[in-house]
Write an enzyme that holds these catalytic residues in place. Structure first.
Site, short mmCIF file in Angstrom:
data_model
loop_
_atom_site.label_atom_id
_atom_site.label_comp_id
_atom_site.label_asym_id
_atom_site.label_seq_id
_atom_site.Cartn_x
_atom_site.Cartn_y
_atom_site.Cartn_z
N CYS B 92 0.81 -1.23 0.00
CA CYS B 92 0.00 0.00 0.00
C CYS B 92 0.83 1.27 0.00
CB CYS B 92 -0.94 0.01 1.20
SG CYS B 92 -2.05 -1.39 1.17
N HIS B 358 -9.56 3.03 -1.51
CA HIS B 358 -8.11 2.89 -1.45
C HIS B 358 -7.64 2.06 -2.64
CE1 HIS B 358 -4.16 1.78 -0.15
NE2 HIS B 358 -4.47 0.80 0.69
N CYS B 388 -0.05 2.82 6.40
CA CYS B 388 0.35 1.51 6.88
C CYS B 388 0.58 0.63 5.66
CB CYS B 388 -0.70 0.91 7.81
SG CYS B 388 -2.32 0.73 7.04
#
Lengths: 721, 402
Positions: B92, B358, B388
């Site tokens: 991510c 996301h 994160c």
């Protein structure tokens, strides 16, 4: 009780099954405004119908459904993509989607041709039942019109048949009889009689009341053969890119769009791919390629094939016995084409041996067909039996038509004309297969000049679909009608032109050679020049095609034209001639079949070694766009001159003739239509073409000056139609 | 730093719902990315041959998103053929890592102009399609007690004492803020409509936001990770966290980041590039940090990464005006605010991934743009982006307006 809703007859039976019989205004059912209104209204009514148990869609016409309204579709201008997209989405796709989401079985009863939109309607049904008849032709031929099937045809085909099976059908625009369609999977059931269709549909509905969900609307649906994650599909797509490009060279957007939408169907959801399909069609509709293909490749081609040029008041004729003078390359090809159409042929040459040799050509072609299993040995014998080789003019007795195919020499032609005519009846039409010599002058040798006409075949005759018919000054309408009837009898396409040096096709064709040779003389590489020809979509580069035609032939043709005092009169091939004379006279380079021309034809084709020395210039360079446009514009401008001078008698024949006879690229729609949609510097059409031609004229000479017909049309706000 | 890395622009696509019914499902990944490159080129009349590299984060580089998607995007956008492209994957963090790598290339003086961002079509290339040992190698999974990320997020909430109501309250606020920002045009400057081959818009604004979401409506959603936890993954966590009695599975589809499609592109360059091309810098990148933390809980990296980045820059959290912390799960942001002792008032002021989604590899680049737009709108100076990251990693970047 039956109700007519915008041309759809709506009738509900005692079992609650509604039969919708399409019977729209006009000779066929098609996807026009009436259809779109009908679809919406019928969807409204079906959704509200109490006690509905099923729907049958049938047709009251001979064809089930004829597809899109091409006149309407091809008239959508550039810039109108958004309204086109909305029309496809809201008025075509949405109602079909509503039909297929009805919670009762919907069945198509296919009683005739269901092509394009016709098949797309059927694909939105839960079941397709077709009459097992050769008249029931099924398929999605949109690609052949420069379009894609935009009413769900691409996406539903793939979701029904899988990518590997559907893609070739979509890319070829395959049309197939019902039985084949059943094998392919488009059709679920065949019935022996058309009357059985609706009963069979109703029986199925009654037996399968729950079969109302389309596979793609059932959760967990998988495309047969899987989606993009199955490596076979990825491979199919990537290989198809190569085969499509080989066919289109990037000049035809329709197959590319079909491929792209197919890929979308593999990578995204059903509805997403459906929207992409609509976007693809909206895009294609306004392209010049689609407009050219529909205008010329479809409408004008149909008109010309339908005999538009044939004098109406002459009775139909049929050739039973054909005489061919000269068993050379052309004569033997004409003999083959006529015999395979069931015509008795006398193939006459100066010796029986020479005539036998000509017949052997047919034996060879037929033998290949037998080998491939396309013909039986008996049929081969029957066809060959129709050809009688002869050295005797007396054998011409009883012929309905003569085609003279001897060497391009006025005296020789005059001699055989006289000798043959002595054995012919009064009304027998005498056709000369000359490629450039003025017919009126050849007719001077004839005692019946009103029966004398040009019937110009193209080489190789068995493959080339065009025949250019040339009217001499004295040629009668009867002779013309007979020549056209004969052409159609042997399943070729006739165009009719008026007499002039090189007629239409040869006159335009030599400008391609001439411009290619001019580029050569300017010092450019022969490989580059040929590739520029291919880039504009010509089948073969100008220098290679010159080698095929042969420098020798052009040299001889020029000599004949000089003798006749017509050299330079109409056909502008002066540079091509000059180079041919140099090549042949000084270097013995007469062409591919004379030991080589601009190229050597050994194991590997390569430029003739001395060519660079002879014509090459260090540092010679031109913008590629200029080279390509020069090769294209020469041919277009010469065609426009033929139109202006009346050599061409219609725009349609100019377009069809250039596409079928001298390989005008498919994207152009022929060497006249290309002007109507030409795009340059933000302009479209005649103005754009003139603007570009002016630039070429300024840079390269007055051969690029456009004829007056263009500015006249522009001023009148008309297109070349 | 020997050379300052400037941000000249930062744009993104709207985020489309990452399923077959989402608006961007019909847009292939190369189109998502190429649309942004075209926009950058047109906005700045950019001589594309000046660009040294294009770095695109992508977490699922498989299928049509595989094979160095960054290079494919450069070609598909018809940029100058001399321009290379590289796809990177730090889970991510990929999008922000791309920006940081670009900044490092500029700072080193080796290169002058980079496009950095990311692309992810989650509706077309499903999460996990590119595999990975952490998904299916039993030895590795057992050795390290690797559990589904959501269970890590639930564990963070359990440790933090954040109940279902607390995380849902956070989520509802994210929705509210995002809807307000979108509807007031706060994103308009940087969101570039995705168009079809005819130039018709396919999607012009974020479509995932659910205005009107309340704690009440959220309370009805099922905890997604409870069944997985019960299958044994909770036990794997508890073996590492002996102080816990049980995992409180508070995360649902409503308080976790949404699955969406999208792309981002940040134009990062040297002072020289700006002068040569007549570009005006909007911000500079002060520092960046990436590190890894305990991999079972997996998602506690943002705080430590932020501290590392602050230390490098010689700043403290007080020096940061606004934060964008990726809302992978509500507990991640709650943990971050606790770690840095900052108020929700300056964190994710325009909502976050819970509301907007996301798009894995693209998110980092998107957050840079959102942060910069808001710093400008409020006329503030300094901001931080933090995310994160899978495997226990964390990443942070500090930017400052110029």
């Amino acid at each position: 009780m039956s109700e007519n809703i915008h041309g759809f007859n709506y009738e509900k039976d005692a079992d609650g099954i509604v039969t919708i019989t399409m019977d729209m205004d006009g000779p066929v059912n098609s996807m026009n405004v009436q259809f779109r209104n009908a679809m919406k209204a019928v969807a409204d009514k079906l959704e509200a119908e109490a006690g509905l148990t099923g729907v049958v869609i049938a047709s009251a016409k001979k064809t089930f459904f004829a597809g899109g309204d091409l006149k309407e579709l091809s008239s959508i201008p550039k810039g109108e993509e958004e309204s086109a997209y909305r029309m496809i989405e809201d008025e075509l796709k949405a109602p079909l989607r509503r039909w297929e989401k009805l919670q009762v079985p919907v069945v198509a009863a296919i009683n005739g041709a269901a092509l394009g939109g016709g098949l797309e309607i059927c694909l939105a049904c839960n079941r397709r039942i077709a009459w097992d008849s050769p008249k029931v032709i099924i398929g999605l031929p949109e690609v052949t019109l420069g379009l894609l099937p935009g009413a769900g045809g691409v996406v539903r085909s793939i979701h029904m048949l899988g990518l590997v099976n559907a893609l070739p059908l979509l890319l070829e625009g395959a049309r197939m009889p019902a039985a084949k369609a059943a094998k392919v999977g488009y059709v679920d059931e065949l019935v022996a009689n058309a009357e059985d269709l609706v009963p069979a549909a109703k029986a199925w509905i009654k037996a399968n009341p729950e079969a109302w969900a389309q596979p793609w609307d059932v959760s967990g649906h998988k495309i047969p053969g899987g989606d993009v994650w199955n490596p076979v599909n990825g491979q199919t797509l990537s290989l198809a890119v190569g085969t499509v490009f080989k066919k289109t060279r990037g000049l035809l957007p329709a197959p590319e769009q079909i491929l792209q939408v197919a890929s979308e169907a593999m990578c995204s959801g059903f509805e997403s791919a459906m929207r992409q399909e609509s976007r693809g069609l909206a895009y294609l509709l306004t392209t010049k390629e689609a407009k050219n293909t529909i205008t010329a490749g479809f409408f004008q081609m149909n008109a010309v094939n339908g005999g538009a040029a044939r004098p109406k008041d002459v009775a139909p004729s049929e050739v039973k016995k054909l005489g061919i003078l000269g068993a050379g390359m052309m004569g033997q090809g004409i003999a083959y084409s006529a015999a395979t159409a069931g015509i008795q042929v006398v193939l006459k040459d100066i010796s029986v041996e020479a005539a036998e040799k000509g017949k052997a050509y047919s034996a060879k072609l037929l033998g290949k067909q037998v080998e491939k299993g396309r013909m039986t040995a008996e049929d081969q014998e029957r066809v060959l039996g129709l050809i009688t080789p002869s050295a005797d003019y007396a054998d011409l007795a009883g012929c309905d038509l003569i085609v003279e195919a001897v060497f391009e020499n006025k005296e020789l032609k005059a001699q055989v004309t006289k000798e043959a005519e002595a054995h012919l009846g009064e009304g027998v039409v005498f056709g000369s297969n000359t490629s450039s010599l003025p017919i009126s002058e050849l007719a001077e040798a004839s005692v019946r000049p009103d029966n004398f006409i040009g019937i110009h075949f193209f080489s190789p005759v068995d493959k080339m679909p065009l025949v250019e018919i040339i009217m001499g000054e004295k040629t009668s309408d009867e002779a013309l009608a007979k020549a056209i009837d004969f052409t159609r009898q042997i399943r070729k396409t006739p165009i009719v032109v008026n007499d002039s040096l090189g007629f239409f096709t040869t006159r335009v064709f030599v400008t391609y050679l001439d411009e290619g040779v001019r580029l050569l003389k300017e010092g450019l590489s022969p490989v580059l020049i040929d590739n520029m020809g291919k880039y504009i979509g010509m089948a073969v580069g100008p220098l290679t095609v010159y080698d095929e035609i042969s420098q020798e032939l052009i040299r001889k043709m020029a000599a004949t034209h000089r003798e006749m005092g017509v050299f330079g009169a109409k056909m502008d091939y002066s540079v091509a001639t000059e180079v041919a004379e140099t090549m042949v006279n000084e270097f013995g380079r007469g062409g591919r079949h004379h030991g080589g021309g601009f190229f050597e034809y050994g194991d590997v084709k390569q430029p003739w070694g001395q060519l660079a020395e002879l014509y090459g210039k260090e540092g010679a360079d031109l913008p590629q766009a200029d080279m390509q446009d020069r090769l294209l514009f020469r041919q277009v401008i010469e065609t426009l001159k033929c139109l202006q001078e009346g050599v061409l008698r219609s725009v349609a024949e100019g377009n069809v003739g250039s596409m079928l006879g001298i390989a005008a690229p498919a994207w152009t729609g022929g060497f006249i239509q290309v002007v109507n949609t030409y795009e340059y510097n933000g302009e479209i059409g005649i103005a754009a073409f003139i603007a570009r031609a002016k630039e070429l004229e300024a840079a390269y000479g007055e051969r690029f000056a456009v004829p007056a017909i263009l500015s006249e049309k522009l001023a009148a706000g008309e297109l070349l139609v | 730093m020997p050379h300052t890395a400037y941000i000249y622009d930062a744009i993104r696509t709207p985020r489309g719902a990452g399923k077959q019914s989402g608006s961007l499902n019909e847009v292939k990944p190369v189109s998502l990315g190429a649309g942004l490159l075209t926009e950058l080129q047109q906005r700045h009349n950019l001589d594309t041959s000046y660009v040294d590299d294009v770095i695109m984060g992508c977490v699922t580089p498989a299928g049509e998103q595989g094979g160095d998607v960054a290079k494919h995007i450069v070609q598909f956008a018809n940029w100058d053929e001399s321009i290379p492209g590289v796809q990177i994957d730090r889970f991510c963090a990929s999008g922000l890592e791309a920006v940081n790598m670009a900044a490092q290339k500029i700072a080193s003086g080796w290169e002058d102009l980079i496009v950095a961002g990311g692309v992810e079509s989650m509706s077309r290339v499903p999460m996990g399609a590119s595999g990975g040992a952490w998904l299916n190698d039993p030895e590795m999974i057992l050795n390290d007690s690797i559990v589904p990320q959501g269970i890590g997020a639930d564990t963070i909430a359990t440790i933090g004492g954040w109940s279902r109501t607390v995380v849902d309250t956070y989520a509802a606020e994210s929705q509210k803020r995002a809807a307000f920002a979108r509807d007031n045009g706060y994103f308009d400057k940087s969101v570039v409509a995705v168009k079809d081959l005819n130039g018709l818009p396919i999607l012009a604004k974020d479509e995932f936001i659910r205005p009107g979401t309340t704690v009440e409506t959220l309370s009805g959603l099922k905890p997604v990770f409870a069944p997985l936890g019960a299958m044994g993954f909770d036990d794997m966590v508890l073996k590492k966290y002996p102080d816990l009695m049980a995992i409180d599975h508070v995360h649902t589809a409503g308080n976790s980041s949404g699955i969406v499609d999208g792309s981002s592109a940040v134009l990062v360059g040297s002072e020289k590039a700006g002068k040569d091309l007549g570009l005006k810098p909007r911000a500079r990148i002060i520092s960046a940090a990436v590190l890894a933390t305990e991999p079972t809980i997996m998602l506690t990296g943002p705080g430590p990464a932020a501290k590392k980045a602050l230390a490098k820059a010689g700043l403290t959290a007080k020096d940061i005006d606004l934060f964008e912390v990726n809302e992978a799960f509500a507990s991640i942001v709650l943990r971050f605010m606790q770690d840095l002792d900052v108020s929700h008032d300056i964190v994710n002021v325009n909502g976050g991934a819970i509301a907007m989604g996301h798009p894995l590899g693209a998110t980092g680049g998107m957050l840079v743009g959102t942060l910069l737009d808001e710093l400008e709108r409020r006329d503030l100076q300094r901001g931080m982006v933090a995310l994160c990251v899978g495997g226990g990693m964390g990443i942070a970047t500090i930017i400052e307006r110029v």
